[in-house]
Design an enzyme around this catalytic site. Structure first.
Site, mmCIF file in Angstrom:
data_model
loop_
_atom_site.group_PDB
_atom_site.id
_atom_site.type_symbol
_atom_site.label_atom_id
_atom_site.label_comp_id
_atom_site.label_asym_id
_atom_site.label_seq_id
_atom_site.Cartn_x
_atom_site.Cartn_y
_atom_site.Cartn_z
ATOM 1 N N ASP A 81 45.455 85.610 92.781
ATOM 2 C CA ASP A 81 45.943 86.994 92.627
ATOM 3 C C ASP A 81 46.914 87.464 93.711
ATOM 4 O O ASP A 81 46.836 88.626 94.156
ATOM 5 C CB ASP A 81 44.746 87.957 92.573
ATOM 6 C CG ASP A 81 43.809 87.677 91.418
ATOM 7 O OD1 ASP A 81 44.099 86.769 90.621
ATOM 8 O OD2 ASP A 81 42.777 88.356 91.314
ATOM 9 N N LYS A 87 43.686 86.213 84.126
ATOM 10 C CA LYS A 87 42.244 86.462 84.055
ATOM 11 C C LYS A 87 41.993 87.972 83.990
ATOM 12 O O LYS A 87 42.621 88.737 84.726
ATOM 13 C CB LYS A 87 41.530 85.826 85.250
ATOM 14 C CG LYS A 87 41.938 86.370 86.617
ATOM 15 C CD LYS A 87 41.233 85.579 87.712
ATOM 16 C CE LYS A 87 41.509 86.114 89.096
ATOM 17 N NZ LYS A 87 41.043 87.453 89.384
ATOM 18 N N CYS A 104 37.878 88.713 94.515
ATOM 19 C CA CYS A 104 38.236 87.636 93.578
ATOM 20 C C CYS A 104 38.124 86.238 94.172
ATOM 21 O O CYS A 104 37.788 85.287 93.458
ATOM 22 C CB CYS A 104 39.620 87.898 93.006
ATOM 23 S SG CYS A 104 39.628 89.342 91.918
HETATM 24 C C1 C5J Z 1 41.026 90.930 93.619
HETATM 25 C C2 C5J Z 1 40.281 93.204 93.432
HETATM 26 N N1 C5J Z 1 42.007 90.134 93.238
HETATM 27 N N2 C5J Z 1 40.038 93.325 94.728
HETATM 28 N N3 C5J Z 1 40.839 92.070 92.911
HETATM 29 O O1 C5J Z 1 40.327 90.671 94.587
HETATM 30 O O2 C5J Z 1 40.032 94.105 92.675
#
Ligand code: C5J
Length: 228
Positions: A26, A131, A164
């Site tokens: 991400d 995702k 994540c």
């Molecule tokens: C991720 C989030 N990518 N913190 N998402 O960690 O909402």
């Protein structure tokens, strides 16, 4: 290339780069740049910049070694039909998922904010995995991709450490993968969560994984290349 020996905690790990994947979680504009999802939640997004350089070191090393590289992106279909109502309603963000913002609709696939930051942009042939959840295994074809590639070890970096990255490592560990967090290539809006998040992975003899760093990962791959 033969097996490599990676300096890690709680102890060194030997792995075959041909059976390992680098999973970059991400590293999207929505999390790292002003005006995106991370900022709508009240976070200082500049804190995540710390992971960009080390992610690049890890990415370049994995590319040189011919490892499988997987980039994930958290986000939803434009009609939000894959977004659980509980996720859409949670908290008190300045803009909710799906609302228009300066980088397009927040956390929606195809919008500028959903894209990966320029410094870590995927190269042709690398897997880009969309995702809807926090974990990379949830509602994706990741398990099939890893099985097809004969993968047994995941090197994981990206953001955020305790959300994540952690969820993906926990999911991978439960599915039998050896999971390594590349610690300095992960980051959080909460430095304390980052630190403790990494501690949690490697505590108790590596209760659900290992923690290493980008330079050690790159050095391990280079040493194996030189020996080949
Ligand atoms: C991720 C989030 N990518 N913190 N998402 O960690 O909402």
């Amino acid at each position: 290339m033969s097996d490599v020996q990676l300096a890690a905690e709680p102890g060194p790990l030997e792995f075959d780069p041909g059976r390992a994947a680098l999973v970059v979680i991400d590293m999207q504009r929505d999390f790292l740049e002003p005006g995106g999802f991370g900022e709508t939640l009240g976070n200082d997004v500049s804190l995540l910049q710390a992971a960009v350089g080390p992610c690049r070191v890890a990415l370049e090393a994995a590319r040189r070694a011919g490892m499988l590289v997987i980039h994930t992106r958290e986000g939803h279909r434009p009609d939000l039909s894959d977004a659980p109502p509980a996720k859409l309603a949670r908290g008190a963000p300045s803009r909710r998922i799906g609302d228009p913002g300066p980088m397009g609709r927040i956390l929606v696939r195809g919008e500028p904010g959903h894209d990966i930051v320029a410094a870590l942009y995927p190269e042709p042939g690398e897997v880009v995995l969309d995702k809807p959840g926090k974990g990379a295994f949830h509602q994706t074809d990741l398990a099939q991709i890893l099985a097809n590639g004969g993968i047994d070890t995941l090197l994981v970096c990206g953001v955020t450490t305790e959300v994540c990255v952690h969820t993906t490592i926990r999911e991978g560990n439960d599915r039998g993968y050896r999971c390594v967090a590349i610690g300095d290539a992960c980051a959080s809006y909460f430095p304390e969560f980052h630190r403790v998040g990494l501690e949690m992975i490697k505590a108790q003899g590596g209760i659900f994984g290992w923690v290493s760093d980008a330079q050690s990962f790159a050095a391990a791959l280079s040493a194996a290349e030189a020996a080949a």
